[in-house]
Design an enzyme around this catalytic site. Structure first.
Site, PDB file in Angstrom:
ATOM      1  N   GLU A 263      19.492 -11.546  21.604  1.00  0.00           N
ATOM      2  CA  GLU A 263      19.314 -12.902  21.079  1.00  0.00           C
ATOM      3  C   GLU A 263      20.286 -13.174  19.936  1.00  0.00           C
ATOM      4  OE1 GLU A 263      15.068 -12.409  20.666  1.00  0.00           O
ATOM      5  OE2 GLU A 263      14.669 -13.750  22.347  1.00  0.00           O
TER       6      GLU A 263
ATOM      7  N   VAL B 268       0.856  -1.178   0.000  1.00  0.00           N
ATOM      8  CA  VAL B 268       0.000   0.000   0.000  1.00  0.00           C
ATOM      9  C   VAL B 268       0.893   1.229   0.000  1.00  0.00           C
ATOM     10  CG1 VAL B 268      -1.694   1.324   1.288  1.00  0.00           C
ATOM     11  CG2 VAL B 268      -1.926  -1.161   1.080  1.00  0.00           C
TER      12      VAL B 268
END
Lengths: 442, 442
Positions: free
Chosen positions: A177, A81
């Site tokens: 992480e 979009v």
């Protein structure tokens, strides 16, 4: 085919916000169109595992059409979009190949997510890689694994060291992480596979401008994570704002770190679409470009436009999956109540379920409404939560195998770097001119 | 580090030929260098399953370093070999980023595989996609899945039909397997997920210039496979040489097939490296550009250069995995015997173990040294053989789950097509100009 007279809801984006918004509309007397830029919903909390060779793209990406197959009032269109016409209530999207198309709406839910924020510094964007999409994850995986290959080929020790240095800017959950997993690749997976370098000597540096890692977590969890990272040999630089990034390294106040692999996981900015919507509706935006919404998540003066997830700015709520999931659900339920003629406009209340971040195998930190877990207990909780949230049974079964291979064994199931990903041209057809006398038995 | 005085063997390529050649040298008193253009060995017989969303790249690709981790006399270098200097016994390779490097050898094993042959027709190469590498497989998967998305967005029925037509040129095992899997995606996986098109109406056309499909198989197996394909609704055109290909379709004598997805799996040609080697050694080549070798697989006049696998031309042996595996082993053993001072130069004898090709789930055809199997019996044999040959336990376990998901269920585990793969630019930032009034509730 869907009729014309029914209320038309367009949902922009099939991330957590869009997914849960459309789902809340499954029994609404409305036709729902979900427009997404790719064919899949990404389970973002595990995307770092794609970047580090544990999971395949398909294991963290569910086809959007599969999610809504049984939801007969909902259709899915592939497209980015690019604009919203608030006056004529029309959304403009682009299909692959550049074909533009328009979709009209009665109610719009904007859940278009974020782009990475570089605080206005284009050099940062040019010389680092971020981790928002599967494209990013596959590219980062390629760069991490190719760095060790390049170090093996390098003859200059300084060049070798640069290839073996990995810098991660931003010590939120993704940064932490990632640092932990790169350390495990270097210290557990690759040793024994190289003849000229020792992969275990790789240097991993985790940088944050804040005064501690995981700033959204409790001080205790933050300290526990930092201890564990240091045990893995990861260098931590806190209170260290990055002042410059270039093709060879990163600059901090008083320090330069030479590194060929530079990851940016600091800060998010609103997707470019936010600016178009602000322009079209006159909505105010915050410093990050996110749209300031009313308490019911609608745009001021436009009750027919909801903004949820990372694009929405409301009372300092963080850009985390739970805010998107709950916000999407709230928008969908509000529309359903309106269509049923019930009182709508209830304010959105966020229920903070807590934070969790893995540091390495068998070690995670979690802050859960007053309860703090770390180490193995935190990791088992991480395992349970993420396994339960993974979409569809098939991903759960194969992910368990991948995790066993990686965390009990020392392999990585997804290490294939293609020629295109490594940055090779298509197999070069002729010799590239006089060869330098580098590498190899020389 | 490896010493200098020992015999140096360079192996170009880590496909089946190179892998088994290097492996046969594991106890040889020699230093072995394997140079490969990617970091992985591809299990080619299952690459079509990556192209159709069943397996992930990591499940058919084993890291070359992992294969040789325990083989201490062997090192692995990442690079595309671009030239061989037979006089100075040196190989030239290019690393990612274009860095060239040279590696000297005493004995050379060339196992560089093939490129797709388009019979000298560049238009065929430009307007079709082939299936030789993981890059190819991921791109083909993206094109197949995106074709259905584009059909959903199309408003012109002719355009829609073009997107829903899939042409495969070449009805060898890869072409047959691909046609079967595309049919299953269209008829089993996708129905129910679209609102404007019926994916099951997709047209799949399998074309070959030969007078029957699977020409290397027995007439009985060929006929059984054709019957099964027709039951899946696949159109078969045999005795139909493709005369032209363009961006919208394929031309046969007297027929044009409009199709946006066009796969080329007809014929292989030698990799460009073959021409360089022929030039450097004066070796003769056959019509496909493959190097005509002596019965012991060495280049005439160059007993120190072996050519194995798809680059070698010897007595009409076919370009199949078993010829590469057995040829690689023969070259390695010959070098070992030479180094031990034993009589070498024994001719290569190929043991044909037979042919097998899957047609669809629960159905395969197999010709095994006089025994012919088809249907479920053939499929169970296929399952057993491929499962046993899959490298490493981890791939076996996760592949079994993938096969159960796909063949017992109707999902495909790997359907994620990224923005980059679909041919999107990075998320477009602005509206692409006045939008055409196409698609969507219009």
């Amino acid at each position: 085919m869907i009729g014309q007279a029914r209320h038309r809801v367009v949902v922009i984006g099939a991330g957590f916000g869009g997914r849960y918004a459309a789902r809340a509309l499954r029994k609404a007397p409305a036709d729902v169109t979900v427009i997404n830029g790719t064919n899949h919903h990404v389970f973002e909390p595990l995307i770092y595992q794609v970047a580090t060779g544990i999971l395949s793209p398909g294991e963290v990406a569910t086809p959007v059409r599969e999610l809504f197959r049984g939801q007969r009032n909902t259709e899915v269109l592939l497209g980015w979009v690019t604009d919203v016409d608030a006056e004529n209530r029309t959304v403009t999207a682009t299909a692959p190949g550049g074909l533009p198309y328009r979709v009209p709406y009665d109610t719009l839910i904007v859940a278009a997510g974020t782009a990475q924020s570089y605080f206005g510094n284009d050099r940062f964007a040019e010389h680092t890689i971020s981790l928002k999409s599967i494209d990013d994850a596959v590219e980062l995986r390629s760069r991490i694994l190719t760095a060790f290959e390049m170090a093996e080929l390098a003859t200059d020790p300084a060049e070798q060291a640069r290839w073996l240095t990995f810098v991660i800017v931003g010590a939120g959950p993704t940064g932490v992480e990632l640092a932990g997993q790169i350390a495990e690749i270097a210290r557990r997976t690759l040793p024994g596979e190289y003849r000229r370098i020792d992969p275990a000597q790789a240097r991993i540096v985790l940088i944050d401008a804040a005064d501690r890692i995981l700033p959204a977590f409790s001080a205790g969890s933050s300290a526990a994570a930092a201890r564990r990272l240091r045990r893995l040999g990861i260098e931590i630089r806190t209170g260290a704002p990055v002042t410059d990034v270039d093709a060879g390294g990163v600059e901090l106040p008083g320090e330069r770190i030479e590194a060929m692999t530079r990851v940016w996981s600091a800060g998010v900015a609103a997707a470019p679409l936010a600016a178009r919507i602000a322009e079209a509706t006159g909505a105010p935006t915050d410093r990050s470009g996110r749209i300031l919404v009313e308490p019911d998540l609608t745009v001021p003066g436009h009750p027919e436009i909801f903004v949820v997830g990372d694009l929405m700015s409301l009372g300092g709520l963080p850009g985390v999956a739970q805010v998107s999931i709950q916000g999407g659900g709230h928008a969908g339920r509000t529309i359903r109540r309106r269509l049923a003629g019930k009182p709508a406009g209830k304010p959105f209340h966020y229920l903070d379920k807590g934070n969790i971040a893995t540091v390495s195998r068998f070690s995670a930190v979690a802050d859960l409404r007053g309860v703090r877990l770390s180490g193995l207990a935190g990791w088992l909780l991480w395992l349970g939560v993420h396994w339960a949230y993974l979409p569809r049974g098939r991903n759960r079964a194969s992910s368990l195998i991948r995790w066993a291979v990686t965390f009990l064994g020392r392999s990585r199931p997804e290490r294939a770097v293609t020629a295109r990903q490594a940055g090779f041209p298509a197999a070069p057809e002729t010799a590239p001119g006089p060869a330098a006398e580098v590498a190899a038995h020389a």
